[in-house]
Design a protein around this motif. Structure first.
Motif, PDB file in Angstrom:
ATOM      1  N   LEU A 219      38.564  32.177  52.565  1.00  0.00           N
ATOM      2  CA  LEU A 219      39.152  30.847  52.703  1.00  0.00           C
ATOM      3  C   LEU A 219      38.570  29.827  51.732  1.00  0.00           C
ATOM      4  CD1 LEU A 219      39.297  30.545  56.602  1.00  0.00           C
ATOM      5  CD2 LEU A 219      41.163  31.113  55.054  1.00  0.00           C
ATOM      6  N   PHE A 220      37.257  29.907  51.479  1.00  0.00           N
ATOM      7  CA  PHE A 220      36.595  28.816  50.761  1.00  0.00           C
ATOM      8  C   PHE A 220      35.844  29.231  49.499  1.00  0.00           C
ATOM      9  CE2 PHE A 220      36.851  27.537  55.237  1.00  0.00           C
ATOM     10  CZ  PHE A 220      37.554  26.352  55.107  1.00  0.00           C
ATOM     11  N   VAL A 221      35.349  30.446  49.437  1.00  0.00           N
ATOM     12  CA  VAL A 221      34.587  30.866  48.254  1.00  0.00           C
ATOM     13  C   VAL A 221      35.508  31.420  47.188  1.00  0.00           C
ATOM     14  CG1 VAL A 221      32.748  32.357  47.394  1.00  0.00           C
ATOM     15  CG2 VAL A 221      32.561  31.335  49.674  1.00  0.00           C
ATOM     16  N   GLN A 222      36.422  32.268  47.590  1.00  0.00           N
ATOM     17  CA  GLN A 222      37.379  32.878  46.659  1.00  0.00           C
ATOM     18  C   GLN A 222      38.781  32.667  47.204  1.00  0.00           C
ATOM     19  OE1 GLN A 222      36.339  33.993  43.891  1.00  0.00           O
ATOM     20  NE2 GLN A 222      37.838  35.360  43.004  1.00  0.00           N
ATOM     21  N   PRO A 223      39.248  31.408  47.234  1.00  0.00           N
ATOM     22  CA  PRO A 223      40.504  31.079  47.934  1.00  0.00           C
ATOM     23  C   PRO A 223      41.750  31.376  47.116  1.00  0.00           C
ATOM     24  CG  PRO A 223      39.537  29.109  47.019  1.00  0.00           C
ATOM     25  CD  PRO A 223      38.608  30.232  46.653  1.00  0.00           C
ATOM     26  N   PHE A 224      42.041  32.669  46.934  1.00  0.00           N
ATOM     27  CA  PHE A 224      43.205  33.042  46.127  1.00  0.00           C
ATOM     28  C   PHE A 224      44.399  33.444  46.986  1.00  0.00           C
ATOM     29  CE2 PHE A 224      39.992  36.456  46.152  1.00  0.00           C
ATOM     30  CZ  PHE A 224      40.588  37.295  47.071  1.00  0.00           C
ATOM     31  N   LEU A 225      44.297  33.209  48.289  1.00  0.00           N
ATOM     32  CA  LEU A 225      45.325  33.734  49.182  1.00  0.00           C
ATOM     33  C   LEU A 225      46.355  32.715  49.634  1.00  0.00           C
ATOM     34  CD1 LEU A 225      43.087  35.950  51.494  1.00  0.00           C
ATOM     35  CD2 LEU A 225      44.267  36.593  49.405  1.00  0.00           C
ATOM     36  N   PHE A 226      46.172  31.431  49.265  1.00  0.00           N
ATOM     37  CA  PHE A 226      47.019  30.403  49.843  1.00  0.00           C
ATOM     38  C   PHE A 226      47.895  29.722  48.783  1.00  0.00           C
ATOM     39  CE2 PHE A 226      43.769  31.087  52.900  1.00  0.00           C
ATOM     40  CZ  PHE A 226      44.383  30.903  54.125  1.00  0.00           C
ATOM     41  N   VAL A 227      48.382  30.503  47.856  1.00  0.00           N
ATOM     42  CA  VAL A 227      49.213  29.962  46.781  1.00  0.00           C
ATOM     43  C   VAL A 227      50.486  29.335  47.334  1.00  0.00           C
ATOM     44  CG1 VAL A 227      50.471  30.512  44.683  1.00  0.00           C
ATOM     45  CG2 VAL A 227      48.288  31.640  45.159  1.00  0.00           C
ATOM     46  N   ALA A 228      51.079  29.981  48.333  1.00  0.00           N
ATOM     47  CA  ALA A 228      52.352  29.491  48.873  1.00  0.00           C
ATOM     48  C   ALA A 228      52.209  28.124  49.530  1.00  0.00           C
ATOM     49  CB  ALA A 228      52.905  30.490  49.873  1.00  0.00           C
ATOM     50  N   LEU A 229      51.045  27.844  50.100  1.00  0.00           N
ATOM     51  CA  LEU A 229      50.854  26.579  50.799  1.00  0.00           C
ATOM     52  C   LEU A 229      50.465  25.430  49.878  1.00  0.00           C
ATOM     53  CD1 LEU A 229      48.963  27.699  54.039  1.00  0.00           C
ATOM     54  CD2 LEU A 229      51.333  26.950  53.837  1.00  0.00           C
ATOM     55  N   ARG A 230      50.009  25.745  48.664  1.00  0.00           N
ATOM     56  CA  ARG A 230      49.508  24.690  47.779  1.00  0.00           C
ATOM     57  C   ARG A 230      50.597  23.699  47.395  1.00  0.00           C
ATOM     58  NH1 ARG A 230      45.874  28.743  43.996  1.00  0.00           N
ATOM     59  NH2 ARG A 230      44.321  29.213  45.601  1.00  0.00           N
TER      60      ARG A 230
ATOM     61  N   LEU B 189      36.233  44.346  50.706  1.00  0.00           N
ATOM     62  CA  LEU B 189      35.988  43.681  49.426  1.00  0.00           C
ATOM     63  C   LEU B 189      36.289  44.619  48.259  1.00  0.00           C
ATOM     64  CD1 LEU B 189      32.712  41.648  50.128  1.00  0.00           C
ATOM     65  CD2 LEU B 189      35.071  40.842  50.102  1.00  0.00           C
ATOM     66  N   CYS B 190      35.994  45.897  48.436  1.00  0.00           N
ATOM     67  CA  CYS B 190      36.346  46.875  47.393  1.00  0.00           C
ATOM     68  C   CYS B 190      37.864  46.952  47.220  1.00  0.00           C
ATOM     69  CB  CYS B 190      35.786  48.250  47.750  1.00  0.00           C
ATOM     70  SG  CYS B 190      33.991  48.380  47.654  1.00  0.00           S
ATOM     71  N   LEU B 191      38.590  46.879  48.338  1.00  0.00           N
ATOM     72  CA  LEU B 191      40.053  46.870  48.267  1.00  0.00           C
ATOM     73  C   LEU B 191      40.545  45.654  47.487  1.00  0.00           C
ATOM     74  CD1 LEU B 191      42.839  47.971  49.211  1.00  0.00           C
ATOM     75  CD2 LEU B 191      42.586  46.517  51.234  1.00  0.00           C
ATOM     76  N   LEU B 192      39.948  44.491  47.748  1.00  0.00           N
ATOM     77  CA  LEU B 192      40.320  43.290  47.002  1.00  0.00           C
ATOM     78  C   LEU B 192      39.983  43.438  45.526  1.00  0.00           C
ATOM     79  CD1 LEU B 192      39.211  40.379  49.379  1.00  0.00           C
ATOM     80  CD2 LEU B 192      41.495  41.362  49.083  1.00  0.00           C
ATOM     81  N   GLY B 193      38.911  44.178  45.237  1.00  0.00           N
ATOM     82  CA  GLY B 193      38.548  44.425  43.843  1.00  0.00           C
ATOM     83  C   GLY B 193      39.633  45.180  43.096  1.00  0.00           C
ATOM     84  N   PHE B 194      40.241  46.167  43.751  1.00  0.00           N
ATOM     85  CA  PHE B 194      41.340  46.897  43.130  1.00  0.00           C
ATOM     86  C   PHE B 194      42.548  45.990  42.897  1.00  0.00           C
ATOM     87  CE2 PHE B 194      39.183  50.640  45.059  1.00  0.00           C
ATOM     88  CZ  PHE B 194      39.034  51.386  43.895  1.00  0.00           C
ATOM     89  N   GLU B 195      42.737  45.016  43.794  1.00  0.00           N
ATOM     90  CA  GLU B 195      43.924  44.171  43.715  1.00  0.00           C
ATOM     91  C   GLU B 195      43.741  42.985  42.775  1.00  0.00           C
ATOM     92  OE1 GLU B 195      47.047  41.878  46.738  1.00  0.00           O
ATOM     93  OE2 GLU B 195      45.437  43.149  47.516  1.00  0.00           O
ATOM     94  N   TYR B 196      42.535  42.395  42.765  1.00  0.00           N
ATOM     95  CA  TYR B 196      42.323  41.161  42.017  1.00  0.00           C
ATOM     96  C   TYR B 196      41.404  41.316  40.807  1.00  0.00           C
ATOM     97  CZ  TYR B 196      44.685  38.950  45.907  1.00  0.00           C
ATOM     98  OH  TYR B 196      45.619  38.600  46.846  1.00  0.00           O
ATOM     99  N   GLY B 197      40.925  42.523  40.547  1.00  0.00           N
ATOM    100  CA  GLY B 197      40.247  42.789  39.291  1.00  0.00           C
ATOM    101  C   GLY B 197      38.762  42.467  39.234  1.00  0.00           C
ATOM    102  N   PRO B 198      38.222  42.356  38.006  1.00  0.00           N
ATOM    103  CA  PRO B 198      36.786  42.207  37.776  1.00  0.00           C
ATOM    104  C   PRO B 198      36.151  40.989  38.433  1.00  0.00           C
ATOM    105  CG  PRO B 198      37.944  42.723  35.728  1.00  0.00           C
ATOM    106  CD  PRO B 198      38.992  42.401  36.751  1.00  0.00           C
ATOM    107  N   GLY B 199      36.945  39.982  38.779  1.00  0.00           N
ATOM    108  CA  GLY B 199      36.380  38.791  39.401  1.00  0.00           C
ATOM    109  C   GLY B 199      35.689  39.074  40.726  1.00  0.00           C
TER     110      GLY B 199
END
Length: 233
Positions: free
Chosen positions: A49-60, A175-185
């Motif tokens: 929600l706050f450290v890596q908030p890449f999930l709320f694009v639709a609400l922005r 978190l490893c799953l998110l790594g596959f989806e969102y890359g090196p970040g």
């Protein structure tokens, strides 16, 4: 450090460490509390929600106030279902005499808490999966927690599986799953999660609360829960 084998109340051989340095025991105990299973899911959700908030694009597009309210609502729901309700459940079980200790040191003491927590975990997943404001990744994680707890309940029939291992295994695998989806970040965060998992697992062994087998099984159960969630959720 010297170690010896002792019989617990269920006539199982367990290794205990004699003459353990006091500072080492204090640090291991502190780590066990900080990364207790009732806190780990909330840490992961706070991170999303706050450290890596890449999930709320639709609400922005609806403005920052809407996004903040949505995030705080999700965080509050996670605290209530993953922390508050499980803690209250264990305290009530101890109060009425269904368990010997709130630390759940015996395998049989963990049966009812596992079942009760599964109810809270299922409920929050069921609610989130029907809310458009909740991202798919959070739905997957909530279902992974439920599945890991359910598998843990079954494994607990045969051994006192590590609840810390289950929680951290689920979190790290996610978190490893998110790594596959969102890359090196995600690489730094995955490395930190792996480090924390290793340190806490070592702490559980130093406190003689679990054998290495029970810790490894806990981690495996957490990973299995995440794998099931990615397929089903």
């Amino acid at each position: 450090m010297d170690s010896k084998l002792v019989l617990n109340s269920e006539n199982e051989l367990r290794e205990t460490i004699d003459h353990q340095p006091k500072a080492q025991k204090m640090i291991a105990t502190l780590l066990s509390y900080i990364f207790h299973p009732v806190f780990v899911p909330v840490y992961v959700i706070y991170f999303l929600l706050f450290v890596q908030p890449f999930l709320f694009v639709a609400l922005r597009l609806e403005g920052p106030d809407v996004v903040i309210r949505a995030k705080m609502g999700i965080l509050l729901q996670s605290i209530v279902n993953y922390t508050f309700f499980p803690l209250v459940t264990v305290l009530l079980l101890k109060g009425v005499g269904f368990i010997q200790s709130i630390k759940l040191k015996e395998r049989k003491d963990r049966i009812i808490p596992f079942i009760a927590c599964n109810i809270w975990y299922f409920w929050i997943w069921y609610v989130w999966r029907n809310l458009e404001a909740v991202p798919k990744e959070l739905v997957i994680f909530s279902f992974a927690v439920f599945m890991a707890s359910s598998i843990g309940l079954l494994v607990n029939i045969y051994m006192k599986v590590s609840m810390h291992g289950i929680a951290l295994g689920t979190a790290t695998a996610f978190l490893c799953l998110l790594g596959f989806e969102y890359g090196p970040g995600m690489a730094v965060y995955i490395a930190i999660a792996l480090l924390i998992t290793g340190v806490v697992a070592t702490a559980r062994l130093l406190l003689s609360d679990h054998t290495a087998k029970e810790v490894y099984w806990g981690l495996a159960v957490g990973v299995a829960g995440l794998l099931v969630a990615t397929v089903v959720a």
